[in-house]
Design a protein around this motif. Structure first.
Motif, short mmCIF file in Angstrom:
data_model
loop_
_atom_site.label_atom_id
_atom_site.label_comp_id
_atom_site.label_asym_id
_atom_site.label_seq_id
_atom_site.Cartn_x
_atom_site.Cartn_y
_atom_site.Cartn_z
N GLU A 16 -67.13 -41.81 -2.28
CA GLU A 16 -66.32 -42.42 -1.22
C GLU A 16 -66.24 -43.95 -1.36
OE1 GLU A 16 -68.86 -40.05 -0.27
OE2 GLU A 16 -67.27 -38.57 -0.54
N ASP A 17 -67.07 -44.54 -2.22
CA ASP A 17 -67.06 -45.99 -2.45
C ASP A 17 -65.98 -46.43 -3.44
OD1 ASP A 17 -69.25 -46.72 -0.77
OD2 ASP A 17 -70.64 -45.97 -2.31
N GLU A 19 -62.72 -46.90 -3.44
CA GLU A 19 -61.76 -47.93 -3.03
C GLU A 19 -62.41 -49.32 -3.01
OE1 GLU A 19 -59.19 -49.17 0.89
OE2 GLU A 19 -59.48 -47.03 0.50
N GLN A 20 -63.58 -49.44 -2.41
CA GLN A 20 -64.25 -50.73 -2.33
C GLN A 20 -64.78 -51.19 -3.69
OE1 GLN A 20 -64.39 -53.00 0.20
NE2 GLN A 20 -62.88 -51.60 1.02
N HIS A 22 -63.43 -50.42 -6.55
CA HIS A 22 -62.26 -50.86 -7.31
C HIS A 22 -61.76 -52.22 -6.83
CE1 HIS A 22 -58.90 -50.84 -9.92
NE2 HIS A 22 -58.05 -50.89 -8.92
N LYS A 23 -61.83 -52.47 -5.53
CA LYS A 23 -61.46 -53.80 -5.02
C LYS A 23 -62.33 -54.87 -5.69
CE LYS A 23 -61.55 -56.65 -0.89
NZ LYS A 23 -62.15 -56.82 0.42
N LEU A 41 -58.13 -48.81 -12.08
CA LEU A 41 -58.65 -47.78 -11.18
C LEU A 41 -59.29 -46.65 -11.99
CD1 LEU A 41 -59.05 -46.61 -8.36
CD2 LEU A 41 -56.73 -45.66 -8.50
N GLU A 45 -63.12 -45.49 -11.63
CA GLU A 45 -63.45 -44.11 -11.25
C GLU A 45 -64.38 -43.46 -12.28
OE1 GLU A 45 -61.15 -40.29 -9.36
OE2 GLU A 45 -60.01 -41.61 -10.68
#
Length: 168
Positions: A16-17, A19-20, A22-23, A41, A45
């Motif tokens: 679940e991390d 997105e953060q 990848h930011k 991305l 991943e």
């Protein structure tokens, strides 16, 4: 949670991390001194899956963790304790750019040293820092690391310093 400092909670990463994470890893300013380029991305991943798998396999020599603010639980970066190619314990971290300048790097470095020396009984910890990364150089030097080597890395076009701190 695995580690705690005054303002930071350090825990295992989870899927679940993404997105953060990848930011963090897609920011060219964050990655400038790490890979010299932002990550895609797909790369992030793949890396996250490798890290989560390493937890399942209990790979203590490859420990990459999420760094969060204790009060808000906000993901602000990652840190690592990894046995490198020379079989030495190396620490490192990366923080979201908006969290630079608040002393989190120093706080994190101090907590990682306690973890290495007191909880893992590691004799020597190293850190590699590009000379242009002035803030990280200062953090490492202010935490009692001694410069043991400096060499030019043609791939990144800069000198990389290797620092060492012994458990005294």
């Amino acid at each position: 949670m695995i580690l705690q400092s005054e303002r930071l909670s350090i825990r295992m990463l989870n899927l679940e991390d993404l997105e953060q994470l990848h930011k963090l890893q897609s920011n060219p300013n964050v990655m400038k001194y790490i890979t010299n380029r932002p990550k895609s991305l797909e790369e992030t991943e793949k890396e996250l899956n490798k890290i989560v798998t390493s937890y399942d396999e209990n790979q203590i020599d490859f420990l990459v963790l999420a760094v969060c603010l204790t009060k808000s639980k906000e993901f602000i970066g990652t840190c690592a304790v990894i046995k490198n190619e020379e079989k030495k314990c190396e620490i490192g971290y990366r923080l979201q750019e908006e969290h630079w300048g608040y002393g989190y790097g120093s706080e994190l470095t101090k907590r990682l040293l306690i973890y290495c020396f007191e909880e893992r009984n590691i004799d020597t910890v190293i850190a590699n820092v590009e000379t242009r990364n002035h803030f990280s150089v200062k953090i490492i030097e202010n935490n009692g690391f001694e410069l043991i080597n400096e060499e030019f890395d043609e791939e990144i076009g800069d000198f990389v310093r290797t620092y060492q701190k012994d458990n005294k």
